[in-house]
Motif scaffolding. Structure first.
Motif, PDB file in Angstrom:
ATOM      1  N   GLY A  46      50.073  42.995  28.630  1.00 57.59           N
ATOM      2  CA  GLY A  46      49.796  44.235  29.194  1.00 57.59           C
ATOM      3  C   GLY A  46      49.716  44.641  30.818  1.00 57.59           C
ATOM      4  N   LYS A  47      50.397  43.436  31.254  1.00 58.51           N
ATOM      5  CA  LYS A  47      50.399  43.710  32.787  1.00 58.51           C
ATOM      6  C   LYS A  47      51.327  44.572  33.227  1.00 58.51           C
ATOM      7  CE  LYS A  47      48.019  39.414  33.972  1.00 58.51           C
ATOM      8  NZ  LYS A  47      48.173  38.090  34.528  1.00 58.51           N
ATOM      9  N   VAL A  48      50.878  45.516  33.849  1.00 56.01           N
ATOM     10  CA  VAL A  48      51.933  46.550  34.592  1.00 56.01           C
ATOM     11  C   VAL A  48      52.358  45.941  36.058  1.00 56.01           C
ATOM     12  CG1 VAL A  48      52.412  48.986  35.157  1.00 56.01           C
ATOM     13  CG2 VAL A  48      50.817  48.491  33.202  1.00 56.01           C
ATOM     14  N   THR A  49      53.532  45.490  36.164  1.00 51.94           N
ATOM     15  CA  THR A  49      53.837  44.832  37.088  1.00 51.94           C
ATOM     16  C   THR A  49      55.384  45.776  37.630  1.00 51.94           C
ATOM     17  OG1 THR A  49      55.410  43.639  35.736  1.00 51.94           O
ATOM     18  CG2 THR A  49      53.319  42.712  36.627  1.00 51.94           C
ATOM     19  N   LEU A  50      55.671  45.656  38.921  1.00 47.07           N
ATOM     20  CA  LEU A  50      56.788  46.438  39.578  1.00 47.07           C
ATOM     21  C   LEU A  50      57.751  46.565  38.594  1.00 47.07           C
ATOM     22  CD1 LEU A  50      56.991  48.292  41.973  1.00 47.07           C
ATOM     23  CD2 LEU A  50      58.500  46.352  42.869  1.00 47.07           C
ATOM     24  N   PRO A  51      58.267  45.650  38.057  1.00 48.29           N
ATOM     25  CA  PRO A  51      59.894  45.919  37.204  1.00 48.29           C
ATOM     26  C   PRO A  51      59.216  46.951  36.028  1.00 48.29           C
ATOM     27  CG  PRO A  51      59.392  43.524  37.458  1.00 48.29           C
ATOM     28  CD  PRO A  51      58.140  44.026  38.186  1.00 48.29           C
ATOM     29  N   VAL A  52      58.149  46.734  35.486  1.00 48.37           N
ATOM     30  CA  VAL A  52      57.496  48.073  34.378  1.00 48.37           C
ATOM     31  C   VAL A  52      57.492  49.205  35.023  1.00 48.37           C
ATOM     32  CG1 VAL A  52      55.704  48.327  32.700  1.00 48.37           C
ATOM     33  CG2 VAL A  52      56.692  46.111  32.862  1.00 48.37           C
ATOM     34  N   ILE A  53      56.642  49.343  36.071  1.00 48.74           N
ATOM     35  CA  ILE A  53      56.571  50.542  36.913  1.00 48.74           C
ATOM     36  C   ILE A  53      57.759  51.447  37.170  1.00 48.74           C
ATOM     37  CG2 ILE A  53      55.842  51.800  39.116  1.00 48.74           C
ATOM     38  CD1 ILE A  53      53.614  49.399  39.138  1.00 48.74           C
ATOM     39  N   LEU A  54      58.709  50.490  37.612  1.00 48.89           N
ATOM     40  CA  LEU A  54      60.144  51.171  37.874  1.00 48.89           C
ATOM     41  C   LEU A  54      60.855  51.736  36.568  1.00 48.89           C
ATOM     42  CD1 LEU A  54      61.507  48.755  40.649  1.00 48.89           C
ATOM     43  CD2 LEU A  54      60.187  51.020  40.941  1.00 48.89           C
ATOM     44  N   HIS A  59      40.164  29.913  36.861  1.00 55.35           N
ATOM     45  CA  HIS A  59      39.376  31.611  36.503  1.00 55.35           C
ATOM     46  C   HIS A  59      40.428  32.227  35.780  1.00 55.35           C
ATOM     47  CE1 HIS A  59      35.978  30.538  39.032  1.00 55.35           C
ATOM     48  NE2 HIS A  59      35.777  29.705  38.126  1.00 55.35           N
ATOM     49  N   ASP A  60      41.726  32.388  36.467  1.00 55.67           N
ATOM     50  CA  ASP A  60      42.714  33.222  35.856  1.00 55.67           C
ATOM     51  C   ASP A  60      43.210  32.788  34.504  1.00 55.67           C
ATOM     52  OD1 ASP A  60      43.002  34.660  38.167  1.00 55.67           O
ATOM     53  OD2 ASP A  60      44.805  33.905  38.657  1.00 55.67           O
ATOM     54  N   ASP A  61      43.183  31.560  34.128  1.00 54.73           N
ATOM     55  CA  ASP A  61      44.043  31.413  32.843  1.00 54.73           C
ATOM     56  C   ASP A  61      42.904  31.738  31.808  1.00 54.73           C
ATOM     57  OD1 ASP A  61      46.105  30.389  33.781  1.00 54.73           O
ATOM     58  OD2 ASP A  61      45.741  28.386  33.962  1.00 54.73           O
ATOM     59  N   VAL A  62      41.403  31.667  32.050  1.00 55.17           N
ATOM     60  CA  VAL A  62      40.389  31.866  31.331  1.00 55.17           C
ATOM     61  C   VAL A  62      40.550  33.827  30.892  1.00 55.17           C
ATOM     62  CG1 VAL A  62      37.754  32.257  31.136  1.00 55.17           C
ATOM     63  CG2 VAL A  62      38.904  30.173  31.711  1.00 55.17           C
ATOM     64  N   VAL A  63      40.646  34.348  32.029  1.00 57.92           N
ATOM     65  CA  VAL A  63      40.777  35.743  32.134  1.00 57.92           C
ATOM     66  C   VAL A  63      41.851  36.173  31.107  1.00 57.92           C
ATOM     67  CG1 VAL A  63      41.051  37.857  33.462  1.00 57.92           C
ATOM     68  CG2 VAL A  63      39.346  36.235  34.220  1.00 57.92           C
ATOM     69  N   ASP A  64      42.950  35.520  31.441  1.00 50.25           N
ATOM     70  CA  ASP A  64      44.301  35.998  30.857  1.00 50.25           C
ATOM     71  C   ASP A  64      44.299  35.636  29.465  1.00 50.25           C
ATOM     72  OD1 ASP A  64      44.884  37.312  33.050  1.00 50.25           O
ATOM     73  OD2 ASP A  64      46.279  35.792  33.933  1.00 50.25           O
ATOM     74  N   GLY A  65      43.587  34.373  29.221  1.00 48.87           N
ATOM     75  CA  GLY A  65      43.753  33.676  27.856  1.00 48.87           C
ATOM     76  C   GLY A  65      44.963  32.776  27.768  1.00 48.87           C
ATOM     77  N   SER A  66      45.431  32.408  28.940  1.00 50.59           N
ATOM     78  CA  SER A  66      46.831  31.728  29.176  1.00 50.59           C
ATOM     79  C   SER A  66      46.905  30.448  28.478  1.00 50.59           C
ATOM     80  CB  SER A  66      47.143  31.355  30.459  1.00 50.59           C
ATOM     81  OG  SER A  66      47.428  32.757  31.043  1.00 50.59           O
ATOM     82  N   ASN A  96      40.670  44.338  40.410  1.00 49.45           N
ATOM     83  CA  ASN A  96      41.381  45.429  40.403  1.00 49.45           C
ATOM     84  C   ASN A  96      42.399  45.373  39.540  1.00 49.45           C
ATOM     85  OD1 ASN A  96      42.508  47.774  41.110  1.00 49.45           O
ATOM     86  ND2 ASN A  96      43.284  47.146  43.457  1.00 49.45           N
ATOM     87  N   GLN A  97      43.056  44.116  39.313  1.00 48.60           N
ATOM     88  CA  GLN A  97      44.144  43.857  38.176  1.00 48.60           C
ATOM     89  C   GLN A  97      43.745  44.013  36.915  1.00 48.60           C
ATOM     90  OE1 GLN A  97      47.513  40.858  38.497  1.00 48.60           O
ATOM     91  NE2 GLN A  97      45.940  39.985  36.956  1.00 48.60           N
ATOM     92  N   LEU A  98      42.428  43.695  36.780  1.00 49.79           N
ATOM     93  CA  LEU A  98      41.746  43.703  35.326  1.00 49.79           C
ATOM     94  C   LEU A  98      41.436  45.073  34.835  1.00 49.79           C
ATOM     95  CD1 LEU A  98      40.411  42.035  33.060  1.00 49.79           C
ATOM     96  CD2 LEU A  98      38.003  42.402  34.431  1.00 49.79           C
ATOM     97  N   THR A  99      40.979  45.827  35.955  1.00 52.14           N
ATOM     98  CA  THR A  99      40.857  47.395  35.668  1.00 52.14           C
ATOM     99  C   THR A  99      41.789  48.111  35.422  1.00 52.14           C
ATOM    100  OG1 THR A  99      40.470  47.894  37.871  1.00 52.14           O
ATOM    101  CG2 THR A  99      38.462  47.254  36.606  1.00 52.14           C
ATOM    102  N   ALA A 100      43.117  47.601  35.983  1.00 50.46           N
ATOM    103  CA  ALA A 100      44.457  48.316  35.812  1.00 50.46           C
ATOM    104  C   ALA A 100      45.286  47.770  34.599  1.00 50.46           C
ATOM    105  CB  ALA A 100      45.137  47.897  36.951  1.00 50.46           C
ATOM    106  N   GLN A 101      44.503  46.768  33.849  1.00 54.86           N
ATOM    107  CA  GLN A 101      45.419  46.262  32.554  1.00 54.86           C
ATOM    108  C   GLN A 101      45.618  47.318  31.717  1.00 54.86           C
ATOM    109  OE1 GLN A 101      44.060  42.501  31.885  1.00 54.86           O
ATOM    110  NE2 GLN A 101      45.542  41.966  30.124  1.00 54.86           N
TER     111      GLN A 101
END
Length: 330
Positions: free
Chosen positions: A240-248, A89-96, A154-159
């Protein structure tokens, strides 16, 4: 652990090898269907070279508790099916396009087939839980499945939200990654008929290991090549995923650097040059190093969580598994 060699999963693999053979037999039997596309697509991912980390944790946790039965074999298979379904399901959502160094199922068979086979595997996992017969196990794993889905939404809405805070990021990975690690470990205590103290210790071990595991993944999305990751390097950046490295890095950046991050996360900076610039900013700001330091902190919490169990080969293997998870980036 021998300090002269890097940590690995070899000790854990050796510890659970015979149990894992039994689990693999369950997995192979239960992914069969009269509809040929189902085993074909499921087999592509299940046979795709994954480490089987989550079912391995169920088996190792059972060994830690000196459990000698076989009730956990079906449950470890159920855990792997839940994980595999979420990956589909993730790979579909992410278009991986890549996972574990191979083309994803959605690229080969299309999105509808990937979603539906994911649904099939979820259903199979619940069949296995019901057959095992423990309502408590059913409650733990069904709750984990719901929490994972919440984390994905939650991740989808935070993208593409550059203002995503560290707390919400940790909430997301705690749900989408750590919840299944925690449940995979905890169910071993239920099967072994141990008290709630053992349950909670294993839950804490799995949860903290899961967070450490995800933090390392997020760091090496920028710090390594696709061969190391088994997916396309920079996928998080382009998605466009905001992960901890990007946040910092964003929090520490100058006005011009903040402007770059806003454009990048909004999807306006996706070239290889932009990725290289982003990676340089992450290194210069110490964001990657600090994300790895945070991973080590959660890893230590995982190790501490099983500190009360007696010394054994299983305990040593579980400690080394944490050290392996954190050392993958080096």
């Amino acid at each position: 652990m021998n300090p002269s060699r890097p940590p690995s999963l070899d000790a854990m693999l050796g510890l659970v090898a015979s149990d894992m053979n039994a689990v693999n037999q369950v997995i192979l039997a239960r992914m069969q269907s009269e509809i040929p596309l189902i085993p074909e697509l499921a087999g592509h991912l299940i046979a795709g070279g994954g480490k089987r980390m989550r079912p391995m944790l169920t088996l190792a946790s059972a060994r830690l508790l000196d459990y000698t039965g076989s009730r956990h074999h079906k449950l470890a298979a159920a855990v792997e099916f839940i994980h595999t379904a979420t990956l589909l399901h993730d790979d579909v959502v992410d278009g991986s396009g890549m996972r574990r160094g191979r083309r994803t199922a959605n690229i080969i068979w299309g999105n509808p087939a990937s979603v539906l086979v994911g649904d099939f595997l979820f259903s199979r996992s619940f069949e296995l839980m019901v057959e095992e017969g423990s309502l408590k196990v059913l409650r733990i794993l069904s709750n984990a499945s719901a929490v994972i889905a919440e984390g994905e939404v939650n991740q989808l809405t935070a993208q593409r939200r550059i203002d995503l805070g560290e707390d919400r990021y940790l909430e997301i990975i705690g749900a989408k990654t750590a919840a299944l690690f925690a449940a995979a470990c905890r169910i071993a205590a239920v099967v072994a008929e141990r008290d709630e103290t053992a349950e909670l210790a294993l839950d804490s071990y799995g949860r903290n290991l899961g967070i450490a595991f995800q933090l390392v993944d997020d760091a090496i999305d920028y710090a390594s090549d696709g061969a190391t990751m088994g997916k396309d390097a920079g996928d998080d950046f382009r998605d466009g995923k905001v992960t901890l490295p990007v946040i910092l890095a964003y929090a520490r950046g100058s006005e011009s650097e903040k402007a770059f991050w806003r454009e990048a996360i909004a999807g306006h900076r996706v070239s290889d040059e932009d990725l290289a610039h982003a990676t340089q900013l992450l290194r210069d700001s110490g964001a990657i190093a600090d994300t790895m330091a945070r991973a080590r902190l959660y890893g230590q919490r995982a190790i501490d969580a099983i500190g009360g169990f007696h010394a054994s080969a299983a305990k040593a293997a579980m400690v080394e598994a944490v050290e392996f998870a954190v050392a993958r980036a080096y």
